[in-house]
Design a protein around this motif. Structure first.
Motif, PDB file in Angstrom:
ATOM      1  N   GLY A 121     -19.449  -8.766  26.333  1.00 18.73           N
ATOM      2  CA  GLY A 121     -18.906  -8.406  27.639  1.00 18.73           C
ATOM      3  C   GLY A 121     -19.436  -9.167  28.831  1.00 18.73           C
ATOM      4  O   GLY A 121     -19.273  -8.716  29.977  1.00 18.73           O
ATOM      5  N   ALA A 122     -20.060 -10.326  28.608  1.00 21.02           N
ATOM      6  CA  ALA A 122     -20.587 -11.107  29.740  1.00 21.02           C
ATOM      7  C   ALA A 122     -19.434 -11.627  30.590  1.00 21.02           C
ATOM      8  O   ALA A 122     -18.482 -12.202  30.079  1.00 21.02           O
ATOM      9  N   ARG A 123     -19.525 -11.429  31.888  1.00 20.09           N
ATOM     10  CA  ARG A 123     -18.484 -11.837  32.810  1.00 20.09           C
ATOM     11  C   ARG A 123     -18.968 -12.962  33.719  1.00 20.09           C
ATOM     12  O   ARG A 123     -20.145 -13.040  34.055  1.00 20.09           O
ATOM     13  N   ARG A 124     -18.029 -13.786  34.130  1.00 15.77           N
ATOM     14  CA  ARG A 124     -18.325 -14.749  35.174  1.00 15.77           C
ATOM     15  C   ARG A 124     -17.058 -15.002  35.984  1.00 15.77           C
ATOM     16  O   ARG A 124     -15.940 -14.903  35.463  1.00 15.77           O
ATOM     17  N   ARG A 299     -12.767 -18.366  42.681  1.00 18.58           N
ATOM     18  CA  ARG A 299     -13.334 -17.213  41.976  1.00 18.58           C
ATOM     19  C   ARG A 299     -12.398 -15.999  42.010  1.00 18.58           C
ATOM     20  O   ARG A 299     -12.813 -14.881  42.274  1.00 18.58           O
ATOM     21  N   ARG A 300     -11.148 -16.262  41.682  1.00 16.51           N
ATOM     22  CA  ARG A 300     -10.108 -15.246  41.835  1.00 16.51           C
ATOM     23  C   ARG A 300     -10.117 -14.209  40.726  1.00 16.51           C
ATOM     24  O   ARG A 300      -9.576 -13.113  40.899  1.00 16.51           O
ATOM     25  N   ILE A 301     -10.706 -14.546  39.573  1.00 14.17           N
ATOM     26  CA  ILE A 301     -10.665 -13.609  38.452  1.00 14.17           C
ATOM     27  C   ILE A 301     -11.981 -13.647  37.688  1.00 14.17           C
ATOM     28  O   ILE A 301     -12.708 -14.658  37.723  1.00 14.17           O
ATOM     29  N   GLN A 302     -12.290 -12.546  37.011  1.00 20.95           N
ATOM     30  CA  GLN A 302     -13.459 -12.480  36.132  1.00 20.95           C
ATOM     31  C   GLN A 302     -13.008 -12.758  34.698  1.00 20.95           C
ATOM     32  O   GLN A 302     -11.992 -12.223  34.246  1.00 20.95           O
ATOM     33  N   VAL A 303     -13.740 -13.614  33.996  1.00 26.55           N
ATOM     34  CA  VAL A 303     -13.427 -13.897  32.601  1.00 26.55           C
ATOM     35  C   VAL A 303     -14.590 -13.464  31.717  1.00 26.55           C
ATOM     36  O   VAL A 303     -15.753 -13.485  32.134  1.00 26.55           O
ATOM     37  N   ILE A 304     -14.255 -13.045  30.495  1.00 28.14           N
ATOM     38  CA  ILE A 304     -15.264 -12.712  29.490  1.00 28.14           C
ATOM     39  C   ILE A 304     -15.581 -13.995  28.733  1.00 28.14           C
ATOM     40  O   ILE A 304     -14.698 -14.602  28.126  1.00 28.14           O
ATOM     41  N   SER A 305     -16.819 -14.430  28.788  1.00 22.21           N
ATOM     42  CA  SER A 305     -17.191 -15.699  28.165  1.00 22.21           C
ATOM     43  C   SER A 305     -18.576 -15.591  27.548  1.00 22.21           C
ATOM     44  O   SER A 305     -19.246 -14.560  27.652  1.00 22.21           O
TER      45      SER A 305
END
Length: 309
Positions: A121-124, A299-305
């Motif tokens: 669940g790490a987000r950036r 930085r419009r969206i958070q992605v799971i990476s």
């Protein structure tokens, strides 16, 4: 409480192979203890509808497919008004043919590893591109990049390949395009406070670094810097273009006298003669485009990476 994941699977991805993996996907998600709902798309742009409906209901929306699926999900998440609900994070499971969007987001290509990344669940934050054009009603968001000219025709030709898929299909499509449809229209390109007019066989405005699975159009691009990276090809002869394609695979095309690179938060492109072929994240938007604008939404969206090392 565990996060709620909506997994949107495009069964037509990878020429229908993705749909055959629905059971495998479910088992891999369950093995990670994820709380999820798996839905299959039924028509083009259905993933956009499903993602839009997920706002405020799910914590993460996962695009299970290729670049086209990722693009549809992205557009669904960013559509609508603020009243539509909180925007979920965007995740990926790479079961399509092209996974450049996910690659740029730091998502592994293997299914089991992708599910492990979702579980962690790490987000950036990630930038998003926005394309507008009178010839593209409603415009389009993109996560990886847009292409004008050569690579759009390559995408169309690669899609016609019945026996050759993925990277090989793209290479064969490039060779066919180079010998049958090779034409550099005259365009005006505006960015960084200046406008240039030139003949250009190919223009890429990238948020990510790679297209077509192996072509590093903008190897120094970052998808969180508020900028779009540009790769502009002039009018090389066919033999020179073959050499440039090989350079794309190594990310060394900036050394070619036929290539110029750039960086800007906004770019405008206008055909001075004829019309332009255009794609966003590998999805062909038209072959009769006359003008377009692209801008970076920081930085419009958070992605799971993958979590940082």
């Amino acid at each position: 409480m565990p996060e709620r994941h909506l997994v949107i699977l495009n069964p037509a991805a990878a020429r229908g192979a993705a749909g055959l993996r629905a059971g495998e996907i479910s088992r891999a998600l369950a093995a990670q203890g994820l709380r999820y709902e798996l839905v299959l798309t039924e028509r083009p742009m259905h993933a956009t509808e499903l993602a839009a409906e997920a706002r405020g209901r799910f914590d993460v929306v996962v695009a299970a497919g290729g670049d086209g699926t990722g693009n549809e999900v992205l557009n669904g998440l960013l559509s609508g008004s603020p009243e539509a609900g909180r925007i979920p994070a965007l995740g990926f499971l790479c079961v399509g043919r092209g996974n450049d969007f996910a690659y740029g987001a730091g998502v592994p290509a293997e299914l089991e590893e992708g599910c492990a990344v979702l579980a962690a669940g790490a987000r950036r934050p990630m930038d998003v591109g926005r394309l507008t054009s009178p010839q593209v009603p409603g415009g389009r968001y993109f996560g990886n990049g847009i292409g004008v000219g050569f690579d759009t025709i390559v995408t169309l030709e690669a899609g016609k390949m019945k026996r050759f898929h993925g990277f090989l299909g793209y290479v064969l499509g490039a060779l066919k395009t180079m010998f049958l449809y090779y034409r550099a229209p005259r365009v005006a390109i505006s960015f960084g406070g200046a406008t240039r007019e030139q003949k250009s066989i190919q223009i890429s405005a990238m948020n990510g670094v790679r297209m077509g699975g192996a072509f590093y159009m903008t190897p120094e691009a970052r998808n969180d810097d508020g900028q779009l990276d540009l790769c502009i090809a002039g009018e090389p002869r066919r033999l020179a273009m073959l050499g440039i394609i090989l350079k794309y695979m190594r990310g060394t095309q900036a050394s070619s006298p036929h290539i110029s690179m750039g960086r800007a938060p906004r770019v405008e492109i206008r055909a001075l003669e004829g019309e332009l072929a255009l794609h966003a994240d590998g999805e062909v938007l038209g072959t009769g485009v006359r003008e377009l604008s692209v801008e970076c939404l920081p930085r419009r969206i958070q992605v799971i990476s993958r979590a940082p090392a």
